[in-house]
Design an enzyme around this catalytic site. Structure first.
Site, mmCIF file in Angstrom:
data_model
loop_
_atom_site.group_PDB
_atom_site.id
_atom_site.type_symbol
_atom_site.label_atom_id
_atom_site.label_comp_id
_atom_site.label_asym_id
_atom_site.label_seq_id
_atom_site.Cartn_x
_atom_site.Cartn_y
_atom_site.Cartn_z
ATOM 1 N N LYS A 139 29.024 17.761 106.949
ATOM 2 C CA LYS A 139 28.782 19.261 106.702
ATOM 3 C C LYS A 139 27.134 19.773 107.073
ATOM 4 O O LYS A 139 27.063 20.760 107.644
ATOM 5 C CB LYS A 139 29.149 19.566 105.324
ATOM 6 C CG LYS A 139 30.844 19.468 105.256
ATOM 7 C CD LYS A 139 31.334 20.330 103.977
ATOM 8 C CE LYS A 139 30.726 19.801 102.682
ATOM 9 N NZ LYS A 139 30.898 18.335 102.468
ATOM 10 N N ARG A 184 34.406 25.394 95.301
ATOM 11 C CA ARG A 184 35.004 24.003 94.974
ATOM 12 C C ARG A 184 36.290 23.995 94.636
ATOM 13 O O ARG A 184 36.919 23.042 94.768
ATOM 14 C CB ARG A 184 33.821 23.329 94.361
ATOM 15 C CG ARG A 184 32.672 22.541 95.076
ATOM 16 C CD ARG A 184 31.858 21.916 94.199
ATOM 17 N NE ARG A 184 30.297 21.740 94.481
ATOM 18 C CZ ARG A 184 30.062 20.757 95.150
ATOM 19 N NH1 ARG A 184 30.910 19.849 95.749
ATOM 20 N NH2 ARG A 184 28.811 20.784 95.614
ATOM 21 N N ARG A 241 25.406 2.834 104.278
ATOM 22 C CA ARG A 241 24.055 3.326 104.636
ATOM 23 C C ARG A 241 23.105 2.308 103.764
ATOM 24 O O ARG A 241 23.384 1.792 102.655
ATOM 25 C CB ARG A 241 23.926 4.698 103.864
ATOM 26 C CG ARG A 241 24.604 5.875 104.902
ATOM 27 C CD ARG A 241 24.437 7.190 103.780
ATOM 28 N NE ARG A 241 25.263 8.195 104.462
ATOM 29 C CZ ARG A 241 25.210 9.190 103.906
ATOM 30 N NH1 ARG A 241 24.862 9.665 102.492
ATOM 31 N NH2 ARG A 241 26.233 10.276 104.153
ATOM 32 N N ARG A 254 21.803 3.026 98.049
ATOM 33 C CA ARG A 254 21.900 3.972 96.873
ATOM 34 C C ARG A 254 23.063 3.850 96.075
ATOM 35 O O ARG A 254 24.254 3.635 96.694
ATOM 36 C CB ARG A 254 21.712 5.423 97.348
ATOM 37 C CG ARG A 254 20.286 5.875 97.976
ATOM 38 C CD ARG A 254 20.411 7.374 98.023
ATOM 39 N NE ARG A 254 18.904 7.639 98.561
ATOM 40 C CZ ARG A 254 19.030 8.119 99.806
ATOM 41 N NH1 ARG A 254 20.148 8.516 100.496
ATOM 42 N NH2 ARG A 254 17.693 8.781 100.271
ATOM 43 N N ARG A 270 34.136 10.079 94.389
ATOM 44 C CA ARG A 270 33.631 11.457 94.859
ATOM 45 C C ARG A 270 35.000 12.037 95.617
ATOM 46 O O ARG A 270 35.072 13.073 95.525
ATOM 47 C CB ARG A 270 32.385 11.223 95.549
ATOM 48 C CG ARG A 270 31.164 11.242 94.761
ATOM 49 C CD ARG A 270 29.962 10.891 95.500
ATOM 50 N NE ARG A 270 29.535 12.145 96.306
ATOM 51 C CZ ARG A 270 28.408 12.027 97.258
ATOM 52 N NH1 ARG A 270 28.038 10.835 97.590
ATOM 53 N NH2 ARG A 270 28.152 13.355 97.689
#
Length: 215
Positions: A13, A88, A123, A156, A167
């Protein structure tokens, strides 16, 4: 153009928001940025929000809506605005309607969960410099090491697979009902709904969004 951008964590996004912002000359309104600005400026809303955040609570929809209403009165919103990460939830969407906040289009960047998990859990970051890598898409020259300094790369906490799955679950539970709500409104001719496939090159996704918005 008054646009809402929907999509799960890691759907891309942020990247696409930049293109939309530039093309239509509209500001990107992120509730996180607004909260930080109000807290920093010490406004009444900012003080109320800071108190809740300091106690580890979630800032109420009323406070967020107050900030949104003030934000869209600013000069840079005269051509429209782009909401990223807001609303949201269904109650937030309903509060927007009650406040008379207009929306012309909703853009949904659709990416399967497996792809998001692959993107985010791969990542790796070199913390001192902020350089980021990806074990599949952009690997370092030496596994686990920064190309420039040779120092260790880390994953992370936010990018750990379990965290990503959590999430995604929150997104499915809270935000996905908005897809149904706005699709219905589009069916009734109240707004334009643009759903694009979020798997592909950045340029392809951008072009699909523009084609949908300009049609």
């Amino acid at each position: 153009m008054k646009i809402i951008l929907l999509g799960g964590p890691g759907a891309g996004k942020g990247t696409q928001a930049n293109f939309i912002r530039e093309k239509y000359n509209i500001p990107q309104i992120s509730t996180g940025d607004m909260l930080r600005a109000h807290v920093k400026a010490g406004t009444e809303l900012g003080k109320a929000a800071k108190k809740i955040m300091d106690e580890g609570g979630l800032v109420s929809d009323n406070i967020i809506m107050g900030m949104v209403k003030e934000r869209i009165k600013e000069d840079d919103c005269k051509n429209g605005y782009l909401f990223d990460g807001f609303p949201r939830t269904i109650p937030q969407a309903e509060a927007m309607k009650e406040a008379g906040i207009e929306i012309d289009a909703v853009v949904e960047i659709d990416v399967p969960d497996e792809e998001i998990i692959k993107r985010m859990s791969g990542r790796r970051v070199h913390l001192p410099s902020g350089r980021t890598y990806h074990v599949v898409f952009n690997p370092p020259k030496v596994e686990g090491k920064d190309d420039v300094t040779g120092e260790d790369l880390i994953q992370r906490d936010d990018d750990q697979e379990d965290t990503v799955k959590e999430r995604l679950q929150v997104y499915h539970d809270q935000t996905e009902p908005l897809i149904e709500l706005y699709s219905k409104e589009a069916g009734a001719g109240k707004l334009k709904y643009v759903k694009v496939n979020g798997v592909g090159s950045v340029d392809e996704i951008r072009d699909s969004i523009f084609a949908g918005l300009d049609s």
